[in-house]
Design a protein around this motif. Structure first.
Motif, mmCIF file in Angstrom:
data_model
loop_
_atom_site.group_PDB
_atom_site.id
_atom_site.type_symbol
_atom_site.label_atom_id
_atom_site.label_comp_id
_atom_site.label_asym_id
_atom_site.label_seq_id
_atom_site.Cartn_x
_atom_site.Cartn_y
_atom_site.Cartn_z
ATOM 1 N N MET A 32 2.653 39.399 4.420
ATOM 2 C CA MET A 32 2.988 38.225 5.236
ATOM 3 C C MET A 32 2.637 38.481 6.693
ATOM 4 N N ALA A 33 2.106 37.468 7.364
ATOM 5 C CA ALA A 33 1.793 37.586 8.780
ATOM 6 C C ALA A 33 3.079 37.412 9.594
ATOM 7 N N LYS A 45 -2.455 36.207 12.124
ATOM 8 C CA LYS A 45 -2.440 37.642 11.852
ATOM 9 C C LYS A 45 -1.158 38.210 12.444
ATOM 10 N N ASP A 46 -0.833 39.443 12.061
ATOM 11 C CA ASP A 46 0.367 40.073 12.601
ATOM 12 C C ASP A 46 0.365 40.059 14.132
ATOM 13 N N HIS A 47 1.553 39.948 14.701
ATOM 14 C CA HIS A 47 1.762 39.957 16.148
ATOM 15 C C HIS A 47 1.232 38.689 16.813
ATOM 16 N N LEU A 48 1.151 37.585 16.055
ATOM 17 C CA LEU A 48 0.737 36.321 16.662
ATOM 18 C C LEU A 48 1.899 35.707 17.425
ATOM 19 N N LEU A 49 1.651 35.366 18.678
ATOM 20 C CA LEU A 49 2.618 34.659 19.514
ATOM 21 C C LEU A 49 2.169 33.213 19.633
ATOM 22 N N ILE A 50 3.025 32.278 19.234
ATOM 23 C CA ILE A 50 2.694 30.856 19.308
ATOM 24 C C ILE A 50 3.573 30.200 20.374
ATOM 25 N N MET A 51 2.931 29.684 21.400
ATOM 26 C CA MET A 51 3.613 28.975 22.492
ATOM 27 C C MET A 51 3.975 27.568 22.053
ATOM 28 N N TYR A 65 1.887 29.453 4.039
ATOM 29 C CA TYR A 65 0.944 30.370 4.679
ATOM 30 C C TYR A 65 1.505 31.785 4.807
ATOM 31 N N GLN A 66 2.627 32.019 4.126
ATOM 32 C CA GLN A 66 3.229 33.357 4.056
ATOM 33 C C GLN A 66 3.487 33.931 5.451
ATOM 34 N N ILE A 67 4.287 33.191 6.200
ATOM 35 C CA ILE A 67 4.607 33.558 7.575
ATOM 36 C C ILE A 67 6.028 34.119 7.645
ATOM 37 N N SER A 68 6.168 35.256 8.304
ATOM 38 C CA SER A 68 7.470 35.848 8.582
ATOM 39 C C SER A 68 7.759 35.676 10.072
ATOM 40 N N LEU A 69 8.858 34.993 10.399
ATOM 41 C CA LEU A 69 9.200 34.716 11.786
ATOM 42 C C LEU A 69 10.103 35.802 12.337
ATOM 43 N N GLY A 70 9.861 36.161 13.624
ATOM 44 C CA GLY A 70 10.707 37.178 14.242
ATOM 45 C C GLY A 70 10.365 37.345 15.703
ATOM 46 N N PRO A 71 11.205 38.086 16.433
ATOM 47 C CA PRO A 71 10.938 38.321 17.864
ATOM 48 C C PRO A 71 9.812 39.303 18.064
ATOM 49 N N MET A 72 9.223 39.282 19.256
ATOM 50 C CA MET A 72 8.111 40.179 19.551
ATOM 51 C C MET A 72 8.525 41.639 19.538
ATOM 52 N N ASP A 73 9.761 41.957 19.959
ATOM 53 C CA ASP A 73 10.149 43.363 19.988
ATOM 54 C C ASP A 73 10.213 43.957 18.587
#
Length: 264
Positions: A1-2, A210-216, A253-261
């Motif tokens: 998952m991304a 992709k992993d580490h994607l930041l969406i504004m 789309y197999q997305i895992s949500l989480g904070p940047m840290d």
């Protein structure tokens, strides 16, 4: 998952924006928000945010273009761009404004921001970025800085995306790497704020994630601020992010949500 982090800009700009962001944080949709500390709403909005702040990244949204009562200096975006690229900004004045906004953040949150970005991406402009990085190093900053060096390109908005990235992102990235300051790797969320199908835009970002994607994003409950040129877009963003369709799209789309840290 991304692994993806949705970050809402403009917290505390007005109550409608703050209310939307707080609700989406509570629902686990947003895992970062950047705060406009010069706003008169900042103290009360900060107190509402603090109980949730251990579970998300809370950042400083540096501002030189949106007028607040206690903001000095103030520029239009074109004026700021010209002054930055022709090296006509006074570094001392820029430093004083950064320090003011930084101190206002700490006075309410009682800690440094988890990250720093800029309203209208001004933190990547010449002079501002150099002053900012020096300031952060002096204050032993351990967080991250938003960067647009590796944006997600989608149809119809490739030109705007490329332009925003070219307005200083590679140089900012190089300075951050030299100074050992962490940055997001990939970035999305750029469009013209006039597209009525925000769900379709998100689907295109998510299918390319992709992993580490930041969406504004820029959600708000209501569009009652008639001086805000993107007020209607803010409501559309909130309605989608608060919907079951958003959750379905994340699963699709197999997305895992989480904070940047948590994505470092």
């Amino acid at each position: 998952m991304a692994k993806v982090c949705y970050c809402a800009d403009d917290f505390a700009m007005n109550p409608e924006i703050s209310e939307a962001i707080l609700l989406l944080v509570q629902k686990g949709v947003l895992h970062a928000t950047s705060c406009m500390t010069q706003s008169a709403y900042w103290p009360i909005s900060a107190q509402q945010l603090k109980p949730l702040s251990n579970h998300i990244d809370v950042g400083l949204h540096l501002n030189f273009t949106h007028l607040f009562d206690r903001q000095i200096p103030i520029f239009s975006l074109p004026q700021l761009m010209l002054k930055a690229w022709f090296h006509r900004l006074d570094p001392k004045i820029i430093q004083q404004s950064i320090e003011q906004q930084w101190n206002l953040f700490i006075s309410e949150m009682k800690r440094q921001p988890d990250f720093v970005d800029g309203h209208q991406h001004i933190h990547q402009f010449p002079i501002i970025r150099e002053v900012l990085i020096d300031f952060l190093k002096q204050h032993h900053f351990q967080g991250w800085i938003r960067n647009l060096e590796y944006p997600v390109f989608i149809p119809h908005y490739s030109a705007k995306t490329r332009l925003l990235s070219m307005l200083g992102a590679p140089t900012l990235a190089a300075i951050c790497k030299q100074k050992n300051i962490y940055q997001n790797k990939n970035f999305a969320g750029i469009y013209d704020f006039e597209d009525f199908d925000y769900a379709r835009l998100n689907q295109q970002w998510l299918m390319r994630a992709k992993d580490h994607l930041l969406i504004m994003c820029h959600p708000a409950m209501d569009a009652i601020d008639h001086k805000d040129p993107i007020a209607a877009a803010r409501v559309r963003e909130f309605q989608y992010l608060n919907s079951s369709q958003f959750r379905d799209d994340c699963r699709l789309y197999q997305i895992s949500l989480g904070p940047m840290d948590a994505l470092k």
